[in-house]
Design a protein around this motif. Structure first.
Motif, mmCIF file in Angstrom:
data_model
loop_
_atom_site.group_PDB
_atom_site.id
_atom_site.type_symbol
_atom_site.label_atom_id
_atom_site.label_comp_id
_atom_site.label_asym_id
_atom_site.label_seq_id
_atom_site.Cartn_x
_atom_site.Cartn_y
_atom_site.Cartn_z
ATOM 1 N N TRP A 63 0.850 -1.190 0.000
ATOM 2 C CA TRP A 63 0.000 0.000 0.000
ATOM 3 C C TRP A 63 0.883 1.235 0.000
ATOM 4 O O TRP A 63 1.920 1.271 0.653
ATOM 5 C CB TRP A 63 -0.907 0.040 1.238
ATOM 6 C CG TRP A 63 -1.690 1.310 1.317
ATOM 7 C CD1 TRP A 63 -2.877 1.577 0.702
ATOM 8 C CD2 TRP A 63 -1.330 2.507 2.007
ATOM 9 N NE1 TRP A 63 -3.272 2.865 0.974
ATOM 10 C CE2 TRP A 63 -2.324 3.461 1.790
ATOM 11 C CE3 TRP A 63 -0.230 2.868 2.798
ATOM 12 C CZ2 TRP A 63 -2.282 4.741 2.316
ATOM 13 C CZ3 TRP A 63 -0.183 4.146 3.326
ATOM 14 C CH2 TRP A 63 -1.212 5.074 3.090
ATOM 15 N N ASP A 64 0.467 2.253 -0.728
ATOM 16 C CA ASP A 64 1.067 3.572 -0.553
ATOM 17 C C ASP A 64 0.003 4.624 -0.820
ATOM 18 O O ASP A 64 -1.040 4.333 -1.407
ATOM 19 C CB ASP A 64 2.348 3.780 -1.373
ATOM 20 C CG ASP A 64 2.141 3.965 -2.848
ATOM 21 O OD1 ASP A 64 1.306 4.812 -3.244
ATOM 22 O OD2 ASP A 64 2.814 3.274 -3.629
ATOM 23 N N GLU A 65 0.267 5.826 -0.332
ATOM 24 C CA GLU A 65 -0.734 6.886 -0.381
ATOM 25 C C GLU A 65 -1.019 7.404 -1.778
ATOM 26 O O GLU A 65 -2.012 8.099 -1.990
ATOM 27 C CB GLU A 65 -0.318 8.035 0.532
ATOM 28 C CG GLU A 65 0.977 8.706 0.110
ATOM 29 C CD GLU A 65 1.396 9.813 1.054
ATOM 30 O OE1 GLU A 65 0.530 10.591 1.504
ATOM 31 O OE2 GLU A 65 2.602 9.906 1.345
ATOM 32 N N VAL A 66 -0.191 7.060 -2.748
ATOM 33 C CA VAL A 66 -0.383 7.520 -4.122
ATOM 34 C C VAL A 66 -1.138 6.480 -4.954
ATOM 35 O O VAL A 66 -2.077 6.805 -5.672
ATOM 36 C CB VAL A 66 0.972 7.842 -4.790
ATOM 37 C CG1 VAL A 66 0.797 8.209 -6.253
ATOM 38 C CG2 VAL A 66 1.673 8.953 -4.027
ATOM 39 N N SER A 91 -10.463 5.381 -3.991
ATOM 40 C CA SER A 91 -9.699 5.872 -2.854
ATOM 41 C C SER A 91 -8.445 5.041 -2.648
ATOM 42 O O SER A 91 -8.444 3.833 -2.895
ATOM 43 C CB SER A 91 -10.575 5.795 -1.590
ATOM 44 O OG SER A 91 -9.806 6.006 -0.428
ATOM 45 N N ALA A 92 -7.416 5.686 -2.146
ATOM 46 C CA ALA A 92 -6.192 4.965 -1.789
ATOM 47 C C ALA A 92 -6.383 4.172 -0.501
ATOM 48 O O ALA A 92 -5.574 3.305 -0.186
ATOM 49 C CB ALA A 92 -5.022 5.936 -1.627
ATOM 50 N N MET A 93 -7.457 4.469 0.235
ATOM 51 C CA MET A 93 -7.721 3.782 1.503
ATOM 52 C C MET A 93 -9.141 3.215 1.509
ATOM 53 O O MET A 93 -10.005 3.652 2.263
ATOM 54 C CB MET A 93 -7.509 4.732 2.683
ATOM 55 C CG MET A 93 -6.070 5.201 2.795
ATOM 56 S SD MET A 93 -5.794 6.310 4.179
ATOM 57 C CE MET A 93 -5.858 5.174 5.544
ATOM 58 N N PRO A 94 -9.390 2.197 0.686
ATOM 59 C CA PRO A 94 -10.732 1.610 0.645
ATOM 60 C C PRO A 94 -11.027 0.826 1.930
ATOM 61 O O PRO A 94 -10.130 0.556 2.730
ATOM 62 C CB PRO A 94 -10.671 0.682 -0.568
ATOM 63 C CG PRO A 94 -9.237 0.303 -0.655
ATOM 64 C CD PRO A 94 -8.470 1.521 -0.212
ATOM 65 N N ARG A 95 -12.261 0.452 2.083
ATOM 66 C CA ARG A 95 -12.676 -0.331 3.243
ATOM 67 C C ARG A 95 -11.953 -1.678 3.266
ATOM 68 O O ARG A 95 -11.643 -2.244 2.208
ATOM 69 C CB ARG A 95 -14.174 -0.571 3.208
ATOM 70 C CG ARG A 95 -14.946 0.689 3.378
ATOM 71 C CD ARG A 95 -16.410 0.395 3.330
ATOM 72 N NE ARG A 95 -17.089 1.395 4.119
ATOM 73 C CZ ARG A 95 -18.374 1.436 4.278
ATOM 74 N NH1 ARG A 95 -19.142 0.526 3.716
ATOM 75 N NH2 ARG A 95 -18.919 2.374 5.007
ATOM 76 N N PRO A 96 -11.721 -2.209 4.466
ATOM 77 C CA PRO A 96 -11.039 -3.500 4.594
ATOM 78 C C PRO A 96 -11.716 -4.634 3.819
ATOM 79 O O PRO A 96 -11.024 -5.460 3.217
ATOM 80 C CB PRO A 96 -11.057 -3.758 6.102
ATOM 81 C CG PRO A 96 -11.051 -2.377 6.698
ATOM 82 C CD PRO A 96 -11.917 -1.565 5.772
ATOM 83 N N PHE A 121 -3.901 8.354 -7.121
ATOM 84 C CA PHE A 121 -4.932 8.985 -6.305
ATOM 85 C C PHE A 121 -4.602 10.425 -5.944
ATOM 86 O O PHE A 121 -5.485 11.258 -5.848
ATOM 87 C CB PHE A 121 -5.196 8.171 -5.032
ATOM 88 C CG PHE A 121 -5.859 6.863 -5.337
ATOM 89 C CD1 PHE A 121 -7.159 6.820 -5.777
ATOM 90 C CD2 PHE A 121 -5.159 5.682 -5.198
ATOM 91 C CE1 PHE A 121 -7.774 5.615 -6.062
ATOM 92 C CE2 PHE A 121 -5.761 4.458 -5.485
ATOM 93 C CZ PHE A 121 -7.073 4.431 -5.920
ATOM 94 N N ARG A 122 -3.318 10.686 -5.680
ATOM 95 C CA ARG A 122 -2.925 12.043 -5.314
ATOM 96 C C ARG A 122 -1.410 12.104 -5.214
ATOM 97 O O ARG A 122 -0.741 11.088 -5.208
ATOM 98 C CB ARG A 122 -3.545 12.476 -3.999
ATOM 99 C CG ARG A 122 -3.065 11.648 -2.809
ATOM 100 C CD ARG A 122 -3.794 12.106 -1.556
ATOM 101 N NE ARG A 122 -3.369 11.384 -0.397
ATOM 102 C CZ ARG A 122 -2.393 11.740 0.408
ATOM 103 N NH1 ARG A 122 -1.695 12.814 0.148
ATOM 104 N NH2 ARG A 122 -2.092 11.036 1.468
ATOM 105 N N ALA A 123 -0.890 13.279 -5.085
ATOM 106 C CA ALA A 123 0.551 13.436 -4.867
ATOM 107 C C ALA A 123 0.866 13.018 -3.433
ATOM 108 O O ALA A 123 0.031 13.154 -2.541
ATOM 109 C CB ALA A 123 0.970 14.889 -5.090
ATOM 110 N N ALA A 124 2.045 12.508 -3.219
ATOM 111 C CA ALA A 124 2.445 12.076 -1.884
ATOM 112 C C ALA A 124 2.517 13.263 -0.956
ATOM 113 O O ALA A 124 2.768 14.376 -1.353
ATOM 114 C CB ALA A 124 3.797 11.389 -1.959
#
Length: 124
Positions: A63-66, A91-96, A121-124
């Motif tokens: 996983w990474d935020e980008v 989203s970079a952080m979807p539901r489990p 998803f976005r810039a770091a």
């Protein structure tokens, strides 16, 4: 309790909290995870299984935020992991539960879930 020397304790806590939810959905423990709070923030989750398509290689969830989540296989030479598929989505952080479905799809070689190209998803 896992502790790590980092410069951004709030980021670390948030990522570990999210990973706790993800690992619970996957049925693995937090001891299989590492977090790197450099730029971009990233995480590694070792999975206890091998894929039928790559039976000789260990499997990891990255996983990474980008780019969000990806399933990768380890190399034998210590080089970078080989990403097989990205979850993608909104989203970079979807539901489990969504991450667990993604891992199941990769395990079953179901190409209807995920994508081959990395999302942005976005810039770091």
């Amino acid at each position: 309790m896992l502790t790590m020397p980092v410069r951004h304790p709030h980021t670390r806590d948030a990522v570990w909290g999210y990973l706790s939810e993800i690992t619970e959905a996957l049925g693995v423990g937090l001891e299989s995870c590492t977090v790197d709070v450099d730029n971009p923030v990233s995480a590694y989750v070792a999975l206890d299984e091998r894929l039928a398509t790559h039976p000789e290689r260990d499997v990891a969830l990255l996983w990474d935020e980008v780019r969000g989540w990806a399933v990768a296989i380890e190399t034998h030479s210590g080089e970078d992991l080989i990403v097989l598929r990205y979850l993608g989505g909104k989203s970079a952080m979807p539901r489990p539960a969504e991450v667990a479905r993604f891992v199941k799809a990769v395990r079953e070689d179901d190409h209807r879930v995920g994508q081959l190209t990395p999302p942005d998803f976005r810039a770091a």
